[in-house]
Enzyme design. Structure first.
Site, short mmCIF file in Angstrom:
data_model
loop_
_atom_site.label_atom_id
_atom_site.label_comp_id
_atom_site.label_asym_id
_atom_site.label_seq_id
_atom_site.Cartn_x
_atom_site.Cartn_y
_atom_site.Cartn_z
N HIS A 25 0.88 -1.16 0.00
CA HIS A 25 0.00 0.00 0.00
C HIS A 25 0.92 1.21 0.00
O HIS A 25 1.79 1.33 0.85
CB HIS A 25 -0.87 0.01 1.26
CG HIS A 25 -2.13 -0.76 1.10
ND1 HIS A 25 -3.33 -0.33 1.59
CD2 HIS A 25 -2.38 -1.94 0.48
CE1 HIS A 25 -4.27 -1.21 1.30
NE2 HIS A 25 -3.72 -2.19 0.64
N GLU A 28 -1.41 6.32 -0.58
CA GLU A 28 -2.79 6.62 -0.25
C GLU A 28 -2.83 7.83 0.68
O GLU A 28 -3.69 8.70 0.57
CB GLU A 28 -3.46 5.42 0.41
CG GLU A 28 -4.95 5.62 0.67
CD GLU A 28 -5.62 4.38 1.25
OE1 GLU A 28 -6.84 4.26 1.10
OE2 GLU A 28 -4.92 3.55 1.87
N HIS A 47 -3.00 1.89 -4.58
CA HIS A 47 -3.51 3.25 -4.35
C HIS A 47 -2.79 4.30 -5.19
O HIS A 47 -3.28 4.68 -6.22
CB HIS A 47 -3.50 3.61 -2.86
CG HIS A 47 -4.38 2.73 -2.05
ND1 HIS A 47 -5.74 2.65 -2.24
CD2 HIS A 47 -4.10 1.85 -1.05
CE1 HIS A 47 -6.27 1.78 -1.40
NE2 HIS A 47 -5.29 1.28 -0.66
N ASP A 102 -10.48 -3.39 -1.66
CA ASP A 102 -9.65 -3.13 -0.49
C ASP A 102 -10.53 -3.29 0.75
O ASP A 102 -11.49 -2.53 0.93
CB ASP A 102 -9.07 -1.71 -0.57
CG ASP A 102 -8.18 -1.38 0.61
OD1 ASP A 102 -7.62 -2.32 1.20
OD2 ASP A 102 -8.06 -0.20 0.94
N ASP A 103 -10.23 -4.27 1.58
CA ASP A 103 -11.05 -4.55 2.77
C ASP A 103 -12.52 -4.67 2.40
O ASP A 103 -13.35 -3.85 2.83
CB ASP A 103 -10.87 -3.44 3.82
CG ASP A 103 -9.44 -3.36 4.32
OD1 ASP A 103 -8.81 -4.42 4.45
OD2 ASP A 103 -8.97 -2.24 4.59
N LEU A 105 -15.05 -6.41 3.35
CA LEU A 105 -16.05 -6.45 4.41
C LEU A 105 -16.34 -5.08 4.98
O LEU A 105 -17.40 -4.82 5.56
CB LEU A 105 -15.60 -7.40 5.52
CG LEU A 105 -15.53 -8.88 5.16
CD1 LEU A 105 -14.99 -9.68 6.33
CD2 LEU A 105 -16.90 -9.41 4.75
N GLN A 106 -15.39 -4.16 4.82
CA GLN A 106 -15.56 -2.83 5.38
C GLN A 106 -16.11 -1.82 4.38
O GLN A 106 -16.92 -0.96 4.74
CB GLN A 106 -14.21 -2.33 5.92
CG GLN A 106 -14.28 -0.99 6.64
CD GLN A 106 -12.94 -0.62 7.27
OE1 GLN A 106 -11.98 -1.38 7.21
NE2 GLN A 106 -12.88 0.55 7.88
#
Length: 202
Positions: A25, A28, A47, A102-103, A105-106
């Protein structure tokens, strides 16, 4: 970390095991120096938002064709409004861009987070089918899949430059788009490495 990874890779290679590449990463948020380090050491990055504030570094990423996997929905939740995301500009300029989740579930709301990224990007930025197919092709090129798997998905000659490496039946990317990307990159590199005494072609 990179030095340790190199040592580990040497040990694994000696034992006939697979090796690791650095895909951090990067860019970002935080210091622009992260992107400098990524340029020097990374196979590709995730990113890369801060490249929009560093044109020279962005140009270097373009020349080296370092892959950038972007997740606009994640960025929209944390750092940058979706409409301000630089992905369309990066793509238009010829950087090696792909979409990623990217993530999930979030930040995502469906069972297919990557399809969610593609669908929303298409609708919001009015990307053409060619743009979407180019993003998908870039995704395979910069992925960590084995050579044989990449050949299966985007063609046996995908490592070759320009149109010679494009299997339109698999990538659905028109040869004219691939030719434009390759010729533009070659021209930029030629401009940089041209000797000051060389005469320009008329």
């Amino acid at each position: 970390m990179y030095a340790n990874m190199c040592t580990l890779n040497q040990l694994r290679a000696e034992r006939g095991l697979n090796t690791f590449v650095l895909r951090p990463h990067c860019g970002e948020a935080g210091s622009i120096q992260h992107l400098v380090t990524g340029f020097l050491l990374a196979e590709n990055i995730s990113h890369g938002l801060l490249l929009r504030k560093a044109p020279v570094l962005q140009f270097l990423y373009y020349l080296a064709q370092i892959g950038i996997a972007m997740s606009p929905l994640s960025n929209n939740s944390l750092f940058l409004n979706y409409h301000r995301n630089p992905l369309p500009e990066y793509l238009a300029r010829g950087l090696l861009i792909s979409l990623s989740s990217d993530d999930p579930l979030q930040f995502h709301f469906t069972k297919e987070p990557l399809m969610e990224e593609y669908s929303i990007a298409t609708q919001v930025w009015k990307l053409s089918p060619t743009d979407m197919c180019e993003l998908a092709r870039n995704s395979v090129i910069m992925s960590g899949f084995d050579h044989e798997i990449k050949q299966f998905w985007i063609g046996p000659n995908y490592t070759r430059d320009g149109v010679a490496g494009n299997d339109i039946k698999r990538t659905n990317v028109p040869n004219i788009r691939v030719a434009f990307r390759h010729e533009t990159l070659v021209d930029e590199l030629a401009n940089i490495f041209r000797h000051p005494g060389d005469k320009e072609d008329n």
